[in-house]
Write a protein that holds these residues in place. Structure first.
Motif, PDB file in Angstrom:
ATOM      1  N   PHE A  33     -52.433  -4.671  40.141  1.00 52.63           N
ATOM      2  CA  PHE A  33     -53.321  -4.509  41.291  1.00 52.63           C
ATOM      3  C   PHE A  33     -53.870  -5.831  41.814  1.00 52.63           C
ATOM      4  N   ALA A  34     -53.764  -6.891  41.057  1.00 49.48           N
ATOM      5  CA  ALA A  34     -54.385  -8.156  41.455  1.00 49.48           C
ATOM      6  C   ALA A  34     -53.352  -9.121  42.039  1.00 49.48           C
ATOM      7  N   LEU A  35     -53.842 -10.230  42.507  1.00 45.11           N
ATOM      8  CA  LEU A  35     -53.024 -11.228  43.181  1.00 45.11           C
ATOM      9  C   LEU A  35     -51.842 -11.710  42.329  1.00 45.11           C
ATOM     10  N   PHE A  36     -52.066 -11.881  41.036  1.00 53.87           N
ATOM     11  CA  PHE A  36     -51.020 -12.390  40.162  1.00 53.87           C
ATOM     12  C   PHE A  36     -50.391 -11.290  39.302  1.00 53.87           C
ATOM     13  N   GLY A  37     -50.524 -10.045  39.718  1.00 52.74           N
ATOM     14  CA  GLY A  37     -49.882  -8.939  39.018  1.00 52.74           C
ATOM     15  C   GLY A  37     -50.625  -8.431  37.801  1.00 52.74           C
ATOM     16  N   GLU A  38     -51.900  -8.786  37.651  1.00 48.98           N
ATOM     17  CA  GLU A  38     -52.656  -8.313  36.509  1.00 48.98           C
ATOM     18  C   GLU A  38     -52.838  -6.799  36.569  1.00 48.98           C
ATOM     19  N   LYS A  39     -52.934  -6.226  35.389  1.00 47.92           N
ATOM     20  CA  LYS A  39     -53.213  -4.804  35.245  1.00 47.92           C
ATOM     21  C   LYS A  39     -54.628  -4.663  34.689  1.00 47.92           C
ATOM     22  N   ILE A  40     -55.259  -3.552  34.925  1.00 49.20           N
ATOM     23  CA  ILE A  40     -56.614  -3.356  34.389  1.00 49.20           C
ATOM     24  C   ILE A  40     -56.612  -3.543  32.878  1.00 49.20           C
ATOM     25  N   ILE A  41     -55.586  -3.040  32.222  1.00 50.55           N
ATOM     26  CA  ILE A  41     -55.482  -3.133  30.769  1.00 50.55           C
ATOM     27  C   ILE A  41     -55.441  -4.599  30.298  1.00 50.55           C
ATOM     28  N   ASP A  42     -54.901  -5.490  31.127  1.00 46.99           N
ATOM     29  CA  ASP A  42     -54.832  -6.918  30.775  1.00 46.99           C
ATOM     30  C   ASP A  42     -56.221  -7.505  30.552  1.00 46.99           C
ATOM     31  N   TYR A  43     -57.174  -7.109  31.368  1.00 51.49           N
ATOM     32  CA  TYR A  43     -58.537  -7.633  31.237  1.00 51.49           C
ATOM     33  C   TYR A  43     -59.187  -7.174  29.938  1.00 51.49           C
ATOM     34  N   SER A  44     -58.994  -5.922  29.573  1.00 52.68           N
ATOM     35  CA  SER A  44     -59.549  -5.409  28.314  1.00 52.68           C
ATOM     36  C   SER A  44     -58.947  -6.142  27.125  1.00 52.68           C
ATOM     37  N   ILE A  45     -57.643  -6.333  27.159  1.00 53.21           N
ATOM     38  CA  ILE A  45     -56.956  -7.011  26.057  1.00 53.21           C
ATOM     39  C   ILE A  45     -57.394  -8.466  25.961  1.00 53.21           C
ATOM     40  N   TYR A  46     -57.467  -9.142  27.081  1.00 56.04           N
ATOM     41  CA  TYR A  46     -57.884 -10.545  27.107  1.00 56.04           C
ATOM     42  C   TYR A  46     -59.271 -10.703  26.475  1.00 56.04           C
ATOM     43  N   ASP A  47     -60.210  -9.867  26.900  1.00 53.93           N
ATOM     44  CA  ASP A  47     -61.568  -9.940  26.358  1.00 53.93           C
ATOM     45  C   ASP A  47     -61.592  -9.646  24.862  1.00 53.93           C
ATOM     46  N   ALA A  48     -60.798  -8.670  24.426  1.00 56.23           N
ATOM     47  CA  ALA A  48     -60.759  -8.311  23.008  1.00 56.23           C
ATOM     48  C   ALA A  48     -60.202  -9.457  22.158  1.00 56.23           C
ATOM     49  N   GLU A  66     -41.214   2.366  25.975  1.00 53.41           N
ATOM     50  CA  GLU A  66     -40.499   1.209  26.524  1.00 53.41           C
ATOM     51  C   GLU A  66     -41.271   0.554  27.674  1.00 53.41           C
ATOM     52  N   ILE A  67     -41.908   1.379  28.509  1.00 48.68           N
ATOM     53  CA  ILE A  67     -42.714   0.837  29.610  1.00 48.68           C
ATOM     54  C   ILE A  67     -43.852  -0.015  29.061  1.00 48.68           C
ATOM     55  N   MET A  68     -44.539   0.477  28.041  1.00 47.20           N
ATOM     56  CA  MET A  68     -45.671  -0.258  27.467  1.00 47.20           C
ATOM     57  C   MET A  68     -45.202  -1.508  26.731  1.00 47.20           C
ATOM     58  N   LYS A  69     -44.110  -1.396  25.999  1.00 50.02           N
ATOM     59  CA  LYS A  69     -43.595  -2.577  25.296  1.00 50.02           C
ATOM     60  C   LYS A  69     -43.212  -3.672  26.281  1.00 50.02           C
ATOM     61  N   THR A  70     -42.503  -3.307  27.324  1.00 47.52           N
ATOM     62  CA  THR A  70     -42.021  -4.283  28.300  1.00 47.52           C
ATOM     63  C   THR A  70     -43.145  -4.866  29.147  1.00 47.52           C
ATOM     64  N   ASN A  71     -44.025  -4.023  29.640  1.00 50.41           N
ATOM     65  CA  ASN A  71     -45.039  -4.452  30.597  1.00 50.41           C
ATOM     66  C   ASN A  71     -46.337  -4.945  29.986  1.00 50.41           C
ATOM     67  N   VAL A  72     -46.581  -4.602  28.730  1.00 51.84           N
ATOM     68  CA  VAL A  72     -47.843  -5.012  28.107  1.00 51.84           C
ATOM     69  C   VAL A  72     -47.586  -5.709  26.773  1.00 51.84           C
ATOM     70  N   GLY A  73     -47.002  -5.007  25.833  1.00 55.03           N
ATOM     71  CA  GLY A  73     -46.833  -5.536  24.477  1.00 55.03           C
ATOM     72  C   GLY A  73     -46.070  -6.845  24.396  1.00 55.03           C
ATOM     73  N   ALA A  74     -45.000  -6.973  25.153  1.00 52.84           N
ATOM     74  CA  ALA A  74     -44.168  -8.178  25.097  1.00 52.84           C
ATOM     75  C   ALA A  74     -44.869  -9.402  25.676  1.00 52.84           C
ATOM     76  N   LYS A  75     -45.929  -9.199  26.421  1.00 51.63           N
ATOM     77  CA  LYS A  75     -46.631 -10.303  27.066  1.00 51.63           C
ATOM     78  C   LYS A  75     -47.834 -10.796  26.264  1.00 51.63           C
ATOM     79  N   LEU A  76     -48.072 -10.189  25.109  1.00 48.69           N
ATOM     80  CA  LEU A  76     -49.210 -10.587  24.284  1.00 48.69           C
ATOM     81  C   LEU A  76     -48.852 -11.787  23.414  1.00 48.69           C
ATOM     82  N   PRO A  77     -49.858 -12.571  23.045  1.00 51.63           N
ATOM     83  CA  PRO A  77     -49.585 -13.717  22.162  1.00 51.63           C
ATOM     84  C   PRO A  77     -49.013 -13.256  20.827  1.00 51.63           C
ATOM     85  N   GLU A  78     -48.176 -14.078  20.227  1.00 56.16           N
ATOM     86  CA  GLU A  78     -47.569 -13.728  18.933  1.00 56.16           C
ATOM     87  C   GLU A  78     -48.604 -13.578  17.833  1.00 56.16           C
TER      88      GLU A  78
END
Length: 99
Positions: A33-48, A66-78
Protein backbone atom coordinates in the motif's frame (compact mmCIF):
# COMPACT_ATOMS: atom_id res chain seq x y z
CA UNK A 1 22.83 -12.24 41.84
CA UNK A 2 21.72 -12.16 38.21
CA UNK A 3 18.67 -14.22 37.29
CA UNK A 4 19.84 -17.27 35.29
CA UNK A 5 16.72 -17.13 33.11
CA UNK A 6 17.31 -13.52 32.11
CA UNK A 7 18.20 -13.07 28.42
CA UNK A 8 18.08 -16.78 27.66
CA UNK A 9 15.00 -16.52 25.45
CA UNK A 10 14.00 -13.92 22.95
CA UNK A 11 10.33 -13.08 22.73
CA UNK A 12 8.28 -14.68 19.96
CA UNK A 13 5.93 -12.62 17.79
CA UNK A 14 2.78 -14.49 16.75
CA UNK A 15 0.97 -12.93 13.79
CA UNK A 16 -2.58 -14.07 13.17
CA UNK A 17 -2.92 -13.91 9.38
CA UNK A 18 -5.40 -16.66 8.57
CA UNK A 19 -8.26 -14.32 7.72
CA UNK A 20 -10.17 -15.01 4.56
CA UNK A 21 -10.32 -11.32 3.55
CA UNK A 22 -13.79 -11.85 2.14
CA UNK A 23 -14.79 -8.22 2.71
CA UNK A 24 -11.44 -6.89 1.46
CA UNK A 25 -11.46 -8.96 -1.72
CA UNK A 26 -7.85 -10.23 -1.77
CA UNK A 27 -5.11 -11.44 0.55
CA UNK A 28 -4.60 -8.22 2.48
CA UNK A 29 -1.80 -9.89 4.45
CA UNK A 30 0.52 -9.35 1.47
CA UNK A 31 -1.13 -6.34 -0.16
CA UNK A 32 1.30 -3.46 -0.76
CA UNK A 33 0.00 0.00 0.00
CA UNK A 34 2.93 2.38 0.43
CA UNK A 35 5.27 4.15 -1.95
CA UNK A 36 7.96 1.47 -1.75
CA UNK A 37 5.62 -1.52 -1.66
CA UNK A 38 5.45 -1.90 2.11
CA UNK A 39 2.72 -4.02 3.62
CA UNK A 40 1.02 -3.28 6.93
CA UNK A 41 2.53 -6.49 8.29
CA UNK A 42 6.04 -5.15 7.46
CA UNK A 43 5.65 -2.36 10.02
CA UNK A 44 4.63 -4.76 12.80
CA UNK A 45 7.54 -7.07 12.03
CA UNK A 46 10.05 -4.22 11.82
CA UNK A 47 8.99 -2.86 15.22
CA UNK A 48 9.07 -6.34 16.78
CA UNK A 49 12.60 -7.05 15.52
CA UNK A 50 13.81 -3.69 16.84
CA UNK A 51 12.20 -4.54 20.19
CA UNK A 52 14.19 -7.79 20.39
CA UNK A 53 11.88 -10.43 19.01
CA UNK A 54 13.95 -13.25 17.56
CA UNK A 55 11.25 -15.52 16.18
CA UNK A 56 8.08 -14.87 14.22
CA UNK A 57 5.26 -17.40 13.91
CA UNK A 58 2.65 -16.76 11.23
CA UNK A 59 -0.71 -18.41 11.86
CA UNK A 60 -2.12 -18.83 8.36
CA UNK A 61 -4.39 -20.92 6.23
CA UNK A 62 -2.43 -23.69 4.55
CA UNK A 63 -3.16 -22.32 1.08
CA UNK A 64 -1.41 -19.04 2.06
CA UNK A 65 1.92 -20.76 2.78
CA UNK A 66 3.74 -20.02 -0.48
CA UNK A 67 2.33 -16.48 -0.67
CA UNK A 68 3.51 -15.72 2.87
CA UNK A 69 6.90 -17.34 2.40
CA UNK A 70 7.56 -15.45 -0.83
CA UNK A 71 6.11 -12.07 0.11
CA UNK A 72 6.98 -11.87 3.79
CA UNK A 73 9.14 -14.68 5.19
CA UNK A 74 11.83 -14.61 2.51
CA UNK A 75 12.37 -10.88 3.05
CA UNK A 76 13.16 -11.14 6.76
CA UNK A 77 16.71 -10.94 8.10
CA UNK A 78 18.47 -14.29 8.51
CA UNK A 79 18.85 -13.55 12.22
CA UNK A 80 15.08 -13.94 12.67
CA UNK A 81 13.67 -17.45 12.94
CA UNK A 82 10.42 -17.90 11.00
CA UNK A 83 7.75 -20.57 11.48
CA UNK A 84 4.30 -21.16 10.02
CA UNK A 85 1.31 -22.69 11.78
CA UNK A 86 -1.91 -23.61 10.02
CA UNK A 87 -5.37 -22.67 11.16
CA UNK A 88 -8.20 -24.65 9.60
CA UNK A 89 -11.66 -23.22 9.23
CA UNK A 90 -14.75 -25.32 9.61
CA UNK A 91 -17.25 -23.05 7.91
CA UNK A 92 -20.24 -25.10 9.03
CA UNK A 93 -19.29 -24.61 12.68
CA UNK A 94 -18.50 -20.94 12.10
CA UNK A 95 -21.94 -20.37 10.64
CA UNK A 96 -23.62 -22.20 13.52
CA UNK A 97 -21.68 -20.25 16.13
CA UNK A 98 -22.42 -16.93 14.43
CA UNK A 99 -26.18 -17.47 14.14
Amino acid sequence: MKNSIENTHEPILVILAAGMASRYGSAKQVESFALFGEKIIDYSIYDAIRAGFGKIVFVIREEFLEIMKTNVGAKLPESVEVAYAYQDFDLKNSELIGS
